[in-house]
Design a protein around this motif. Structure first.
Motif, mmCIF file in Angstrom:
data_model
loop_
_atom_site.group_PDB
_atom_site.id
_atom_site.type_symbol
_atom_site.label_atom_id
_atom_site.label_comp_id
_atom_site.label_asym_id
_atom_site.label_seq_id
_atom_site.Cartn_x
_atom_site.Cartn_y
_atom_site.Cartn_z
ATOM 1 N N LEU A 1 0.832 -1.205 0.000
ATOM 2 C CA LEU A 1 0.000 0.000 0.000
ATOM 3 C C LEU A 1 0.868 1.256 0.000
ATOM 4 N N GLU A 2 1.933 1.234 0.787
ATOM 5 C CA GLU A 2 2.833 2.390 0.829
ATOM 6 C C GLU A 2 3.549 2.558 -0.505
ATOM 7 N N ALA A 3 3.862 1.436 -1.150
ATOM 8 C CA ALA A 3 4.507 1.491 -2.466
ATOM 9 C C ALA A 3 3.598 2.153 -3.485
ATOM 10 N N ILE A 4 2.327 1.806 -3.462
ATOM 11 C CA ILE A 4 1.370 2.400 -4.398
ATOM 12 C C ILE A 4 1.270 3.902 -4.149
ATOM 13 N N ARG A 5 1.217 4.286 -2.871
ATOM 14 C CA ARG A 5 1.154 5.720 -2.547
ATOM 15 C C ARG A 5 2.399 6.449 -3.051
#
Length: 214
Positions: free
Chosen positions: A111-115
């Motif tokens: 999720l942090e990667a997508i952000r």
């Protein structure tokens, strides 16, 4: 709201990703595709912020799909794979992918990667990405192809690009060079503009290709 296109030939994988994203605030699933060609068509039609792209699929693979998406849209692509050593890593970043993650990446990290990617960043700080790039470049045949505008970089900008290729953040670069984070960020930005890098991932590719990183 970050819109995400899910691309994987396994229904169960897409279901898992959809469930994860649907349960989190700030994310929406724009669509799904089970092969590379459908991924390109969906990316052009839906214009999602980020594509989660499987590397190995029937028909055109994730690498070719990423190349087409990068040339047709401004959508950013995160490559997903089950292989720790994938020969496509460096090529994927070169043709336009903004990052590379293993499929067993913890949900919070994904999720942090997508952000990060949706915000214009690149997945270069996670150790797995640094390791994959380093292993590929070190062990695979590599012919140096200096960037045609490499001579426009100042010595400090060359130094900063080399540090970025190590996977260092602006904060870490600032610490290494004993300058402020703002100064480090400015040097990175100027280097990207001079070399025409679409993002930090491509800047790192240019560094390896030009011999600034080894």
């Amino acid at each position: 709201m970050i819109s995400v296109l899910l691309v994987d030939d396994q229904d169960l994988v897409r279901l898992g990703l959809r469930t994860l994203l649907s349960s989190e605030d700030g994310f929406t699933v724009a669509g799904e595709a089970a092969d590379g060609l459908a991924a390109v068509q969906q990316a052009v039609a839906l214009r999602p912020d980020v594509v989660l792209m499987d590397v190995r699929m029937p028909g055109i693979d994730g690498l070719e799909a990423t190349r087409r998406i990068a040339s047709l849209t401004g959508t950013r692509v995160i490559m997903l794979t089950t292989f720790e050593r994938d020969e496509y890593v460096f090529e994927a970043l070169r043709i336009g992918a903004s990052g590379f993650l293993l499929k067993d990446t913890p949900p919070v990290t994904l999720l942090e990667a997508i952000r990060t990617v949706a915000d214009g960043g690149a997945l270069l700080s996670p150790s797995v990405t640094r390791t994959l790039i380093r292993e590929f470049v070190t062990n695979g045949p590599r012919r140096l192809v200096p960037h045609p505008r490499l001579d426009q970089l100042t010595e400090r900008e060359r130094e900063v690009v080399a540090l970025a290729a190590e996977g260092l953040t602006n904060q870490e670069i600032a610490g290494r060079l004993v300058v402020s984070p703002a100064t480090a960020r400015t040097h990175v930005s100027r280097a990207m503009i001079k070399l025409g890098a679409r993002d930090r991932a491509q800047l790192v590719v240019f560094a390896f290709q030009s011999g600034l990183a080894t």
